[in-house]
Write a protein that holds these residues in place. Sequence first.
Motif, mmCIF file in Angstrom:
data_model
loop_
_atom_site.group_PDB
_atom_site.id
_atom_site.type_symbol
_atom_site.label_atom_id
_atom_site.label_comp_id
_atom_site.label_asym_id
_atom_site.label_seq_id
_atom_site.Cartn_x
_atom_site.Cartn_y
_atom_site.Cartn_z
ATOM 1 N N GLU A 339 0.820 -1.214 0.000
ATOM 2 C CA GLU A 339 0.000 0.000 0.000
ATOM 3 C C GLU A 339 0.857 1.268 0.000
ATOM 4 O O GLU A 339 0.367 2.356 0.336
ATOM 5 N N ARG A 340 2.125 1.156 -0.377
ATOM 6 C CA ARG A 340 3.073 2.241 -0.170
ATOM 7 C C ARG A 340 2.675 3.533 -0.866
ATOM 8 O O ARG A 340 2.891 4.630 -0.325
ATOM 9 N N HIS A 341 2.108 3.458 -2.059
ATOM 10 C CA HIS A 341 1.782 4.687 -2.781
ATOM 11 C C HIS A 341 0.643 5.440 -2.092
ATOM 12 O O HIS A 341 0.715 6.661 -1.908
ATOM 13 N N ALA A 342 -0.403 4.724 -1.716
ATOM 14 C CA ALA A 342 -1.520 5.367 -1.022
ATOM 15 C C ALA A 342 -1.092 5.863 0.350
ATOM 16 O O ALA A 342 -1.484 6.963 0.784
ATOM 17 N N ARG A 343 -0.262 5.069 1.050
ATOM 18 C CA ARG A 343 0.217 5.474 2.382
ATOM 19 C C ARG A 343 1.058 6.749 2.276
ATOM 20 O O ARG A 343 0.937 7.658 3.105
ATOM 21 N N ALA A 344 1.922 6.795 1.276
ATOM 22 C CA ALA A 344 2.800 7.962 1.128
ATOM 23 C C ALA A 344 1.985 9.208 0.818
ATOM 24 O O ALA A 344 2.283 10.305 1.335
ATOM 25 N N ALA A 345 0.956 9.075 -0.010
ATOM 26 C CA ALA A 345 0.124 10.224 -0.342
ATOM 27 C C ALA A 345 -0.613 10.742 0.896
ATOM 28 O O ALA A 345 -0.685 11.957 1.136
ATOM 29 N N ASP A 346 -1.153 9.825 1.688
ATOM 30 C CA ASP A 346 -1.847 10.229 2.915
ATOM 31 C C ASP A 346 -0.872 10.862 3.902
ATOM 32 O O ASP A 346 -1.174 11.897 4.525
ATOM 33 N N ALA A 347 0.310 10.269 4.031
ATOM 34 C CA ALA A 347 1.307 10.801 4.960
ATOM 35 C C ALA A 347 1.761 12.190 4.543
ATOM 36 O O ALA A 347 2.061 13.038 5.394
ATOM 37 N N ALA A 348 1.817 12.449 3.239
ATOM 38 C CA ALA A 348 2.241 13.768 2.767
ATOM 39 C C ALA A 348 1.268 14.852 3.228
ATOM 40 O O ALA A 348 1.684 15.942 3.640
ATOM 41 N N VAL A 349 -0.017 14.560 3.175
ATOM 42 C CA VAL A 349 -1.022 15.518 3.631
ATOM 43 C C VAL A 349 -0.885 15.752 5.128
ATOM 44 O O VAL A 349 -0.920 16.889 5.616
ATOM 45 N N ARG A 350 -0.704 14.684 5.875
ATOM 46 C CA ARG A 350 -0.573 14.791 7.324
ATOM 47 C C ARG A 350 0.722 15.510 7.717
ATOM 48 O O ARG A 350 0.745 16.285 8.675
ATOM 49 N N THR A 351 1.780 15.233 6.980
ATOM 50 C CA THR A 351 3.062 15.892 7.270
ATOM 51 C C THR A 351 2.955 17.390 7.042
ATOM 52 O O THR A 351 3.482 18.194 7.831
ATOM 53 N N ALA A 352 2.271 17.783 5.984
ATOM 54 C CA ALA A 352 2.087 19.208 5.714
ATOM 55 C C ALA A 352 1.346 19.882 6.865
ATOM 56 O O ALA A 352 1.688 21.002 7.276
ATOM 57 N N ALA A 353 0.347 19.212 7.419
ATOM 58 C CA ALA A 353 -0.393 19.775 8.550
ATOM 59 C C ALA A 353 0.498 19.875 9.785
ATOM 60 O O ALA A 353 0.444 20.872 10.527
ATOM 61 N N MET A 354 1.348 18.877 10.011
ATOM 62 C CA MET A 354 2.253 18.926 11.162
ATOM 63 C C MET A 354 3.297 20.030 11.001
ATOM 64 O O MET A 354 3.700 20.659 11.979
ATOM 65 N N ARG A 355 3.722 20.264 9.780
ATOM 66 C CA ARG A 355 4.690 21.338 9.541
ATOM 67 C C ARG A 355 4.084 22.700 9.893
ATOM 68 O O ARG A 355 4.758 23.573 10.440
ATOM 69 N N LEU A 356 2.812 22.860 9.581
ATOM 70 C CA LEU A 356 2.144 24.107 9.953
ATOM 71 C C LEU A 356 2.100 24.271 11.468
ATOM 72 O O LEU A 356 2.315 25.362 12.000
ATOM 73 N N ARG A 357 1.841 23.175 12.174
ATOM 74 C CA ARG A 357 1.802 23.244 13.632
ATOM 75 C C ARG A 357 3.197 23.500 14.191
ATOM 76 O O ARG A 357 3.363 24.225 15.175
ATOM 77 N N ALA A 358 4.212 22.906 13.573
ATOM 78 C CA ALA A 358 5.586 23.143 14.028
ATOM 79 C C ALA A 358 5.957 24.608 13.866
ATOM 80 O O ALA A 358 6.655 25.192 14.712
ATOM 81 N N ALA A 359 5.509 25.226 12.781
ATOM 82 C CA ALA A 359 5.816 26.635 12.541
ATOM 83 C C ALA A 359 5.165 27.536 13.577
ATOM 84 O O ALA A 359 5.651 28.649 13.837
ATOM 85 N N GLN A 360 4.078 27.084 14.180
ATOM 86 C CA GLN A 360 3.385 27.907 15.177
ATOM 87 C C GLN A 360 4.272 28.205 16.388
ATOM 88 O O GLN A 360 4.125 29.264 17.015
ATOM 89 N N THR A 361 5.169 27.287 16.727
ATOM 90 C CA THR A 361 6.029 27.528 17.882
ATOM 91 C C THR A 361 6.905 28.748 17.652
ATOM 92 O O THR A 361 7.010 29.636 18.511
ATOM 93 N N ALA A 362 7.528 28.803 16.475
ATOM 94 C CA ALA A 362 8.361 29.963 16.145
ATOM 95 C C ALA A 362 7.523 31.232 16.058
ATOM 96 O O ALA A 362 7.951 32.310 16.492
ATOM 97 N N GLU A 363 6.321 31.132 15.507
ATOM 98 C CA GLU A 363 5.447 32.302 15.408
ATOM 99 C C GLU A 363 5.118 32.849 16.795
ATOM 100 O O GLU A 363 5.092 34.074 17.011
ATOM 101 N N ARG A 364 4.883 31.948 17.737
ATOM 102 C CA ARG A 364 4.573 32.381 19.104
ATOM 103 C C ARG A 364 5.779 33.066 19.741
ATOM 104 O O ARG A 364 5.644 34.082 20.428
ATOM 105 N N LEU A 365 6.971 32.501 19.524
ATOM 106 C CA LEU A 365 8.166 33.120 20.087
ATOM 107 C C LEU A 365 8.429 34.474 19.436
ATOM 108 O O LEU A 365 8.766 35.450 20.112
ATOM 109 N N LEU A 366 8.262 34.552 18.129
ATOM 110 C CA LEU A 366 8.465 35.825 17.431
ATOM 111 C C LEU A 366 7.465 36.874 17.915
ATOM 112 O O LEU A 366 7.809 38.049 18.065
ATOM 113 N N ALA A 367 6.242 36.460 18.151
ATOM 114 C CA ALA A 367 5.235 37.397 18.663
ATOM 115 C C ALA A 367 5.631 37.896 20.040
ATOM 116 O O ALA A 367 5.474 39.083 20.355
#
Length: 389
Positions: A339-367
């Motif tokens: 199932e690697r192709h479908a798994r990778a596609a799903d993981a890519a969407v989830r990873t993008a969402a986690m990257r946004l959450r990771a960026a929030q930490t820096a945004e909070r510190l910058l604020a």
Amino acid sequence: MEGTDGVTVGVLGSYGGRNVGDEAILTALLDQIRAGRPDTRFVVFSRDPAHTRAAHPDVEVVGWEGVCREGISAPLGRLGVLVLGGGGILYDTEARRYLRPARTAQSLGVPVFTYAVGAGPLTDETDCACVRTVLSDAVEVTVRDEESKLVLEEAGVTRPVSVTADPALLLEPGDRGRALLRAEAVPRRVRLVGMSVREPGHAAEHLDEEGYHQLLASVGDFLVHRLNAHVVFVSMERGDIRHAHAVASRMAAADHCTVLRGDHGPQEVLDIVAQLDLAVGMRLHFLVFAALAGIPLLPLPYAGKVFDFAQRIGAPALRGVVRETAGLLLAEVDRLWDERHARAADAAVRTAAMRLRAAQTAERLLAYLEAAAPGDRHPGAPMPASTAP
């Protein structure tokens, strides 16, 4: 506090300890704050100052382990804020070590900002008391996963605890991986499966060393025969190499594996992982790197942080790394490949969402920095968290 000509930010974590994951966190943290506020000066408190200076020659580095309160007070007193974290530093017997200099900073009037830390296990009352005292007085507390939030709340932290994500998720794969693998004599034009193993250590004391070595050897043999693959053991700490060799020595197909030995930094390891076709591993940041590279991955949870990441990424979340789970584990490896192709596609969407959450930490510190010491922000920097949509 510093004036408008730049603020000095101290960073205290498990840096200089030769752990690729921790060094990846530091790299991403520095990059994010510089991108938002180029005038920032950094003081990194390191366990191995020479190592940190070599990796980050453009920051001031201070050794802190074994240094008395008077010795650490001078560099702490010059800070506009002390960033505590990121990474898994708040656990039994270790939390007090990191929190002592943080408490000293607070006593000097320096605010502490808790940056996407990992917490737990945390049951020792001395450590819990340190956590309650320092974090309850912190200007902000952010953690990288839900379990860490629960651990801090159970320890009695009264400040609101925000869940973001691991800072290392903000790194980007590069193009050096193929050359690095050639330098390690990894065969070319073959399917590569990466494996990450670790020592029992403080974070995984319950692991049965003989049992999980044999289990992973069985997985390695299965990968070789099922996928006609070459297994590449990727070490995230120097101590992992010994355990990788122990696993390889138990494999019937040991001639189809390579234990990487190079002293690679986080960007190099990420580039190597990007060359893999499949990733099976224990170390959290090996799995983070696989997600960033879009590689199908199977976590082998030995601790809550790995289980949490498996859930976030949508990967099978097996319970534990024990010999009795061999059949289930091999079935999951087989299913992952099919199932690697479908798994990778799903993981890519989830990873993008986690990257946004990771960026929030820096945004909070910058604020926080903007409110405490206004200065020039980079025109392409994210808006402070308080004004972002």
